[in-house]
Structures are given as C-alpha cells and as structure tokens.
Scaffold this motif. Structure first.
Motif, mmCIF file in Angstrom:
data_model
loop_
_atom_site.group_PDB
_atom_site.id
_atom_site.type_symbol
_atom_site.label_atom_id
_atom_site.label_comp_id
_atom_site.label_asym_id
_atom_site.label_seq_id
_atom_site.Cartn_x
_atom_site.Cartn_y
_atom_site.Cartn_z
ATOM 1 N N LYS A 53 0.869 -1.158 -0.051
ATOM 2 C CA LYS A 53 0.061 -0.004 -0.113
ATOM 3 C C LYS A 53 0.807 1.336 0.025
ATOM 4 C CE LYS A 53 -3.652 -2.158 2.963
ATOM 5 N NZ LYS A 53 -4.339 -2.024 3.848
ATOM 6 N N LYS A 54 0.426 2.365 -0.634
ATOM 7 C CA LYS A 54 1.079 3.568 -0.533
ATOM 8 C C LYS A 54 0.885 4.305 0.836
ATOM 9 C CE LYS A 54 1.882 7.448 -3.710
ATOM 10 N NZ LYS A 54 3.071 7.506 -4.739
ATOM 11 N N ILE A 55 1.876 4.722 1.397
ATOM 12 C CA ILE A 55 2.021 5.461 2.595
ATOM 13 C C ILE A 55 1.519 6.967 2.328
ATOM 14 C CG2 ILE A 55 3.262 6.165 4.512
ATOM 15 C CD1 ILE A 55 4.804 3.467 4.286
ATOM 16 N N LYS A 56 0.396 7.388 3.072
ATOM 17 C CA LYS A 56 0.205 8.795 2.858
ATOM 18 C C LYS A 56 1.040 9.719 3.939
ATOM 19 C CE LYS A 56 -3.968 11.672 3.391
ATOM 20 N NZ LYS A 56 -5.265 11.771 3.738
ATOM 21 N N ALA A 57 0.755 9.123 5.324
ATOM 22 C CA ALA A 57 1.356 9.906 6.595
ATOM 23 C C ALA A 57 1.769 8.828 7.393
ATOM 24 C CB ALA A 57 0.494 10.970 6.863
ATOM 25 N N VAL A 58 2.633 9.333 8.294
ATOM 26 C CA VAL A 58 3.160 8.719 9.433
ATOM 27 C C VAL A 58 2.878 9.734 10.776
ATOM 28 C CG1 VAL A 58 5.054 7.529 10.780
ATOM 29 C CG2 VAL A 58 4.814 7.158 8.347
ATOM 30 N N VAL A 59 2.158 9.341 11.754
ATOM 31 C CA VAL A 59 1.548 10.340 12.829
ATOM 32 C C VAL A 59 2.089 9.708 14.215
ATOM 33 C CG1 VAL A 59 -0.212 11.504 13.871
ATOM 34 C CG2 VAL A 59 -0.268 11.278 11.412
ATOM 35 N N ALA A 78 1.980 5.963 20.393
ATOM 36 C CA ALA A 78 1.973 5.136 19.221
ATOM 37 C C ALA A 78 2.255 5.772 17.977
ATOM 38 C CB ALA A 78 0.230 4.805 19.099
ATOM 39 N N VAL A 79 2.734 4.634 17.020
ATOM 40 C CA VAL A 79 3.178 5.562 15.658
ATOM 41 C C VAL A 79 2.168 4.910 14.433
ATOM 42 C CG1 VAL A 79 5.148 5.712 13.863
ATOM 43 C CG2 VAL A 79 5.602 5.731 16.505
ATOM 44 N N ILE A 80 1.456 5.641 13.835
ATOM 45 C CA ILE A 80 0.352 5.432 13.086
ATOM 46 C C ILE A 80 0.634 5.645 11.774
ATOM 47 C CG2 ILE A 80 -1.999 5.771 12.561
ATOM 48 C CD1 ILE A 80 -2.298 7.413 15.155
ATOM 49 N N THR A 81 0.694 4.517 10.779
ATOM 50 C CA THR A 81 1.015 4.758 9.645
ATOM 51 C C THR A 81 -0.188 4.808 8.771
ATOM 52 O OG1 THR A 81 3.085 3.291 9.697
ATOM 53 C CG2 THR A 81 2.070 3.596 7.513
ATOM 54 N N ASP A 125 -5.600 4.557 1.070
ATOM 55 C CA ASP A 125 -6.707 4.240 0.903
ATOM 56 C C ASP A 125 -7.538 4.456 2.401
ATOM 57 O OD1 ASP A 125 -5.767 2.419 2.543
ATOM 58 O OD2 ASP A 125 -6.248 0.671 1.205
ATOM 59 N N ARG A 126 -6.853 5.174 3.021
ATOM 60 C CA ARG A 126 -7.458 5.570 4.509
ATOM 61 C C ARG A 126 -7.469 4.346 5.567
ATOM 62 N NH1 ARG A 126 -12.369 9.905 3.216
ATOM 63 N NH2 ARG A 126 -11.117 11.437 2.242
ATOM 64 N N SER A 127 -6.850 3.425 5.160
ATOM 65 C CA SER A 127 -6.519 2.396 6.084
ATOM 66 C C SER A 127 -5.383 2.908 7.173
ATOM 67 C CB SER A 127 -6.411 1.083 5.515
ATOM 68 O OG SER A 127 -5.201 0.963 4.727
ATOM 69 N N PHE A 128 -5.105 1.943 7.940
ATOM 70 C CA PHE A 128 -4.032 2.428 8.902
ATOM 71 C C PHE A 128 -3.420 1.220 9.753
ATOM 72 C CE2 PHE A 128 -7.912 2.914 11.426
ATOM 73 C CZ PHE A 128 -7.567 2.352 12.546
ATOM 74 N N ASP A 129 -2.103 1.244 10.234
ATOM 75 C CA ASP A 129 -1.708 0.479 11.089
ATOM 76 C C ASP A 129 -0.943 1.259 12.118
ATOM 77 O OD1 ASP A 129 -1.863 -1.958 9.622
ATOM 78 O OD2 ASP A 129 -0.089 -1.683 8.495
#
Length: 141
Positions: free
Chosen positions: A3-9, A56-59, A63-67
């Motif tokens: 998946k293409k990463i949009k942001a890491v928060v 927490a580090v959120i990727t 597609d608006r999904s996250f890990d």
C-alpha cells in the motif's frame, strides 16, 4: 503490492481510555481515517496498560486504512511512577523531588530499551539518568 503510505503520525494517549476528542480527533481527522475505528483498536490493544501514557506511531495509507505500533511509556512517566511523584521539579537544578537508585535506573532502562537508540544497558541507563536529572530527581552514582 504494498500500500502507498500517505502519512506517519505520532500520538500519545491513555492506555485503554482513548477517546475521539482532542488530541486524537483533530490529528487523525485531518488525515481522513476513521477515528472511532482507531480508538476502539487502540483501547483493545492497551487494556493491560490502563492509566499509562502509551505512545503510538500510526502509518496511514492512501486508501485511508492504517496500522499502528505501540511504544513503551515515556521515561519521565516511568520515573514518576517508580518514585510515586505527581510531577517533576519546576527548578530541577535547585529543587530535588526524589532519588533514583541504581537498581531502579537499570529496571527502567531495561524496560525502555526497545525504544532507545542503543543496545547497551549502560548507555540506556545514562539516557534515563539524564531524563531524571532534568526532572529534578537525583540519581545514585
């Protein structure tokens, strides 16, 4: 295909008690992910760490999904919990609020090791000791 990463928060919330209210809501909302889904998953994974600050580090993906990856509590929180302190000193150089023994320092350093940029316990102890000094906590030599 990955998946293409949009942001890491990076966020911090109370384990087992996160809510969609600030600070989580606005940070996650502007990234376009389902805030309630994140909060439910975060609370489920942090039930055993209730009341503790959990980073927490959120990727976030296109597609608006996250890990997300959970980290250990901040060193300052671990020190406060170990010494039963409400807060660190406002004037750490002149007003001391507690004393950390070598054994306590080693215990905190070993628990914090996965998140520190060292594999050596002695170096980790120096990092934690520096945090303690900045809080107004004396460290046993």
């Amino acid at each position: 295909m990955a998946k293409k990463i949009k942001a890491v928060v990076k966020v911090q919330a109370i384990g087992g008690a996160a809510t969609p209210a600030p600070p989580l809501g606005p940070v996650l909302g502007q990234q376009g992910i389902n805030i309630q889904a994140f909060v439910q998953e975060f609370n489920a994974k942090t039930q055993d760490r209730r009341g503790e600050t959990v980073p927490a580090v959120i990727t976030i993906y296109e597609d608006r999904s996250f890990d997300f990856i959970l980290k250990t509590a901040p060193a300052s929180d671990m020190i406060k919990k170990m010494l039963n302190l409400k807060a660190g000193s406002g004037k750490p150089l002149t007003e001391k609020v507690g004393k950390l023994t070598k054994a306590q320092l080693k215990d905190i350093a070993e628990r914090k090791m996965p998140d520190l940029n060292t594999k050596d316990v002695e170096a980790a102890m120096k990092i934690i000791a520096g945090t303690a000094r900045q809080m107004g906590v004396d460290v046993e030599a």
